[in-house]
Design an enzyme around this catalytic site. Structure first.
Site, PDB file in Angstrom:
ATOM      1  CB  SER A 123      -0.780  -0.050   1.233  1.00 12.76           C
ATOM      2  OG  SER A 123      -2.142   0.698   1.033  1.00 12.76           O
ATOM      3  CG  ASP A 240      -7.085  -2.640  -3.124  1.00 11.62           C
ATOM      4  OD1 ASP A 240      -5.817  -2.966  -2.902  1.00 11.62           O
ATOM      5  OD2 ASP A 240      -7.633  -1.585  -2.328  1.00 11.62           O
ATOM      6  CG  HIS A 270      -5.734  -2.599   0.670  1.00 10.87           C
ATOM      7  ND1 HIS A 270      -5.222  -2.008  -0.684  1.00 10.87           N
ATOM      8  CD2 HIS A 270      -4.810  -1.788   1.647  1.00 10.87           C
ATOM      9  CE1 HIS A 270      -4.073  -1.050  -0.296  1.00 10.87           C
ATOM     10  NE2 HIS A 270      -3.912  -1.173   0.820  1.00 10.87           N
TER      11      HIS A 270
HETATM   12  O1  LIG Z   1      -3.073  -3.942   6.457  1.00 14.47           O
HETATM   13  C1  LIG Z   1      -3.345  -2.452   6.284  1.00 14.47           C
HETATM   14  N1  LIG Z   1      -3.264  -2.025   4.874  1.00 14.47           N
HETATM   15  C2  LIG Z   1      -3.280  -0.494   5.298  1.00 14.47           C
HETATM   16  C3  LIG Z   1      -3.897  -0.535   6.590  1.00 14.47           C
HETATM   17  O2  LIG Z   1      -3.754  -1.806   7.026  1.00 14.47           O
HETATM   18  C4  LIG Z   1      -4.176   0.288   4.143  1.00 14.47           C
HETATM   19  C5  LIG Z   1      -3.260   1.601   4.520  1.00 14.47           C
HETATM   20  C6  LIG Z   1      -2.447   2.205   3.350  1.00 14.47           C
HETATM   21  O3  LIG Z   1      -1.422   2.369   3.017  1.00 14.47           O
HETATM   22  N2  LIG Z   1      -3.338   3.031   2.416  1.00 14.47           N
HETATM   23  C7  LIG Z   1      -4.773   2.835   2.365  1.00 14.47           C
HETATM   24  C8  LIG Z   1      -5.428   4.006   2.489  1.00 14.47           C
HETATM   25  C9  LIG Z   1      -5.029   4.861   1.294  1.00 14.47           C
HETATM   26  C10 LIG Z   1      -5.731   6.440   1.188  1.00 14.47           C
HETATM   27  O4  LIG Z   1      -5.109   7.223  -0.070  1.00 14.47           O
HETATM   28  C11 LIG Z   1      -5.543   8.509   0.225  1.00 14.47           C
HETATM   29  C12 LIG Z   1      -6.235   9.033   0.874  1.00 14.47           C
HETATM   30  C13 LIG Z   1      -6.689  10.540   0.866  1.00 14.47           C
HETATM   31  C14 LIG Z   1      -6.103  11.295  -0.042  1.00 14.47           C
HETATM   32  F1  LIG Z   1      -6.052  12.535  -0.178  1.00 14.47           F
HETATM   33  C15 LIG Z   1      -4.820  10.736  -1.113  1.00 14.47           C
HETATM   34  C16 LIG Z   1      -4.789   9.114  -0.933  1.00 14.47           C
HETATM   35 CL1  LIG Z   1      -3.890   8.574  -2.087  1.00 14.47          CL
HETATM   36  C17 LIG Z   1      -3.488   5.162   1.248  1.00 14.47           C
HETATM   37  C18 LIG Z   1      -2.768   3.732   1.310  1.00 14.47           C
HETATM   38  C19 LIG Z   1      -2.090   0.405   5.119  1.00 14.47           C
END
Ligand SMILES: O=C1N[C@]2(CO1)C[C@H](C(=O)N1CCC(COc3ccc(F)cc3Cl)CC1)C2
Length: 304
Positions: A123, A240, A270
């Site tokens: 992620s 996802d 995800h």
């Molecule tokens: O096992 C796991 N996985 C996890 C948690 O626990 C998921 C989490 C993780 O890294 N992301 C999920 C959320 C995402 C939100 O993205 C945004 C939000 C607002 C915005 F303005 C621009 C973007 Cl890009 C970023 C990546 C790690």
């Protein structure tokens, strides 16, 4: 004895850093670090890069698989995460995550000179891994990405919302964009429960300022892909909702790597390393096989 007037450094959970494995980053912050050592003689190094709001101890299962292949596995909690210092899920510039990873990689390369080095990012950790490989293109024997953040989710990052976030960042940087929906993390209810009840996971809302840093990350990743040439093993679930699978297709179509594999999991959410058992066991099998191939090979492409 501690120098006059300074209290001993403690983690956000109140544990003395003197009792925790850690290193000090370029800003003088204590970064909690983890090491999983193989019983046999080390064959390679693997750095695991965790995602937004979570922490490196969630990767114990994956680390065990890798130490069984005689990898030295190591990781850390990014600033503002888990047992590391820093305001929760806050970073002045996304590059700080990359800088701290490079510092840790350099520490470990000194301890294990000559060993091939791999990274596995999930992620947001996938974006950090891609940007790290972009800065050190010759350091890695391979990169494994589990549903990496390459393109922002189209719902959460429409052009209006992106514009609004950038404007809001000047006036209300701490405004909450809402928290990650635990039900989007996995279809496996046990894993959703583990995530929701994990005290080291940040369950608060995502600040506008952090969302803007994530957007910065995706645009830096987009610029890095055309000259990305590290061998790549990529995984993504078709359902996802946190990181758009289109990002993995864009990555496959854009990078220069000779060796690149994308495994798509129909119906999966995800966190593929914490999904339904049949998905996660297959992901771990694919990782083992791919790494054995990378390490077993004589390095020539025309293996007979
Ligand atoms: O096992 C796991 N996985 C996890 C948690 O626990 C998921 C989490 C993780 O890294 N992301 C999920 C959320 C995402 C939100 O993205 C945004 C939000 C607002 C915005 F303005 C621009 C973007 Cl890009 C970023 C990546 C790690």
């Amino acid at each position: 004895m501690m120098p006059e007037g300074s209290a001993p450094a403690v983690s956000p959970q109140g544990v003395l850093y003197a009792e925790l494995t850690h290193y000090i980053n370029a800003d003088g912050q204590h970064i909690f670090s983890r090491y999983w050592k193989p019983s046999g003689s080390p064959r390679a190094l693997m750095f695991i890069v965790h995602g937004a709001g979570e922490h490196c101890c969630r990767y114990d299962d994956l680390a065990q698989i890798l130490t069984a292949l005689n990898f030295v596995v190591f990781s850390h909690d990014h600033v503002g995460h888990g047992q590391s210092e820093g305001e929760r899920m806050t970073v002045p510039d996304f590059h700080i995550f990359v800088r701290d990873v490079i510092q840790h990689l350099d520490l470990m390369k000194k301890q294990y000179p000559g060993l091939p080095l791999f990274m596995c990012g999930h992620s947001m950790g996938g974006a950090i891994a891609i940007l790290t490989a972009d800065e050190r293109p010759d350091d890695f024997s391979g990169l494994i990405l589990i549903s990496p953040l390459v393109l922002p989710n189209p719902q959460s990052a429409t052009s209006f919302k992106v514009f609004a976030a950038k404007m809001l960042n000047y006036v209300l940087p701490n405004l909450s964009l809402g928290s990650i929906d635990p039900n989007f993390v996995s279809r496996n209810k046990k894993e959703v429960e583990a995530y929701t009840s994990d005290p080291l996971v940040y369950h608060g809302g995502m600040k506008v300022s952090f969302g803007v840093q994530l957007l910065n990350a995706t645009s830096r990743v987009e610029k890095a892909l055309p000259h990305f040439k590290v061998p790549l093993l990529l995984f993504h679930g078709t359902l996802d909702k946190l990181c758009d699978i289109r990002g993995s297709h864009v990555m496959m179509d854009t990078i220069q790597s000779e060796e690149k594999t994308l495994k798509v999991y129909e119906g999966a959410f995800h966190a593929l390393h914490k999904e339904l058992p049949e998905v996660t066991s297959n992901v771990f099998q694919e990782i083992e096989g791919w790494l054995q191939q990378r390490l077993g090979g004589t390095g020539s492409s025309n293996m007979v």
